[in-house]
Design an enzyme around this catalytic site. Structure first.
Site, PDB file in Angstrom:
ATOM      1  N   HIS A 296      35.026   9.690  34.369  1.00 41.62           N
ATOM      2  CA  HIS A 296      36.071   8.821  33.807  1.00 41.62           C
ATOM      3  C   HIS A 296      36.204   9.075  32.295  1.00 41.62           C
ATOM      4  CE1 HIS A 296      38.083   4.710  33.374  1.00 41.62           C
ATOM      5  NE2 HIS A 296      37.806   5.057  32.136  1.00 41.62           N
ATOM      6  N   GLU A 297      35.062   9.102  31.598  1.00 38.75           N
ATOM      7  CA  GLU A 297      35.100   9.291  30.140  1.00 38.75           C
ATOM      8  C   GLU A 297      35.563  10.700  29.783  1.00 38.75           C
ATOM      9  OE1 GLU A 297      35.037   6.705  28.455  1.00 38.75           O
ATOM     10  OE2 GLU A 297      34.230   5.488  30.075  1.00 38.75           O
TER      11      GLU A 297
ATOM     12  N   GLN B 151      39.610   6.456  22.599  1.00 44.29           N
ATOM     13  CA  GLN B 151      39.824   5.014  22.783  1.00 44.29           C
ATOM     14  C   GLN B 151      39.619   4.225  21.495  1.00 44.29           C
ATOM     15  OE1 GLN B 151      37.122   4.902  26.447  1.00 44.29           O
ATOM     16  NE2 GLN B 151      38.673   3.368  26.900  1.00 44.29           N
TER      17      GLN B 151
ATOM     18  N   GLY C  79      31.290   2.675  29.349  1.00 42.33           N
ATOM     19  CA  GLY C  79      31.561   3.973  28.747  1.00 42.33           C
ATOM     20  C   GLY C  79      32.714   3.865  27.770  1.00 42.33           C
TER      21      GLY C  79
ATOM     22  N   CYS D 230      39.214   0.257  32.855  1.00 43.09           N
ATOM     23  CA  CYS D 230      39.150   1.002  31.596  1.00 43.09           C
ATOM     24  C   CYS D 230      39.475   0.025  30.471  1.00 43.09           C
ATOM     25  CB  CYS D 230      40.178   2.130  31.634  1.00 43.09           C
ATOM     26  SG  CYS D 230      40.216   3.099  30.120  1.00 43.09           S
ATOM     27  N   LEU D 231      38.711   0.110  29.385  1.00 46.56           N
ATOM     28  CA  LEU D 231      38.940  -0.799  28.260  1.00 46.56           C
ATOM     29  C   LEU D 231      40.316  -0.581  27.638  1.00 46.56           C
ATOM     30  CD1 LEU D 231      35.370  -0.540  26.743  1.00 46.56           C
ATOM     31  CD2 LEU D 231      36.351  -2.553  27.873  1.00 46.56           C
TER      32      LEU D 231
ATOM     33  N   HIS E  29      39.221  11.159  29.487  1.00 52.00           N
ATOM     34  CA  HIS E  29      39.824  10.690  28.227  1.00 52.00           C
ATOM     35  C   HIS E  29      39.923  11.820  27.197  1.00 52.00           C
ATOM     36  CE1 HIS E  29      40.392   6.401  28.791  1.00 52.00           C
ATOM     37  NE2 HIS E  29      39.156   6.228  29.238  1.00 52.00           N
TER      38      HIS E  29
HETATM   39 NI    NI Z   1      38.491   4.501  30.270  1.00 51.06          NI
END
Ligand code: NI
Length: 184
Positions: A140-141, A50, A45, A98-99, A144
Site C-alpha cells: 500500500h505504501e 502524504q 503506514g 488510507c490517511l 504511494h
Molecule cells: Ni495510504
C-alpha cells in the site's frame, strides 16, 4: 512535529516520487516527524507524498497493534528508495483504508508476499521477504511512491460507486480527526 496530511485531490499524491540521496537535508528529523504524525493519526503506514514530499520514503508502525498482536511489538520500520523485487504467487483480499482518503475503506486484492530491497534510516541496504499484514502495508505504501492509491486497484463498479465521495473529498468535504492539507 505533527505534519499535515495531504488529502486526495492534492497533486503530490499523484506524482511519481524521486529517490532520496544520503545527504538529503534533515532526513532524520523528517522520519521522526513522520512517525509522530502516523502515531497521532492512528495509522500503520505513511509515505512521504502524504506529507507533501514526492520522495521515495515510507514508514511502517505496527507497534500500535502489539496489544493484540505481540509479534508486532517494536515493529517500526523505515523504507528509503525501496524496490519490490518479487511478488509471491498467492493473492489475498483485505480491507484497506488510507490517511489520505478519510472515510473510505474497501477490499483490495494483493499478493500476500513480497521481496523488498530497501535502505533503512541509516542507509543500510536490506533485501527481505515480508508476508501477511506487513506485506499488505508495504505494498500500500509503496504504491504511494508511484503516485498510486488503493482505490486504483478497485473494480470499475466500485470506483463508480465512490466517485461522488471522492469528488467531494477533492473539494475539501470530508471528516478527519487529524491535521490535513486539502482544498478548503
Ligand atoms: Ni495510504
Amino acid at each position: 512535529m505533527i505534519l499535515p496530511m495531504y488529502i486526495f485531490g492534492q497533486p503530490v499524491l499523484r506524482k511519481v516520487a524521486e529517490d532520496i540521496e544520503e545527504d538529503y537535508p534533515n532526513l532524520k528529523e523528517l522520519i521522526e516527524n513522520m512517525f509522530e504524525t502516523l502515531r497521532h493519526s492512528e495509522g500503520v503506514g505513511l509515505a512521504a507524498p502524504q506529507v507533501g514530499l514526492a520522495k521515495r520514503l515510507f514508514i511502517v508502525d505496527l507497534d500500535c497493534l502489539s496489544e493484540d498482536h505481540p509479534e508486532f511489538k517494536g515493529y517500526l520500520k523505515t523504507f528509503i528508495n525501496p524496490e519490490i523485487v518479487e511478488f509471491g504467487k498467492e493473492m489475498g483480499t483485505y480491507e484497506e483504508g488510507c490517511l489520505s482518503l478519510p472515510g473510505i475503506h474497501e477490499n483490495v486484492k494483493r499478493p500476500t508476499k513480497v521481496l523488498v530491497n530497501y535502505l533503512d534510516e541509516n542507509f543500510e541496504e536490506h533485501e527481505e521477504w515480508f508476508d501477511g499484514f506487513p506485506a499488505r502495508v508495504i505494498q500500500h505504501e509503496y504504491d504511494h511512491l508511484d503516485g498510486k492509491m488503493f482505490i486504483d486497484h478497485l473494480s470499475a463498479l466500485r470506483k463508480q460507486m465512490l466517485k461522488s465521495k471522492l469528488s467531494a473529498m477533492a473539494k475539501g468535504k470530508f471528516e478527519a480527526a487529524y491535521k490535513c492539507k486539502a482544498n478548503r
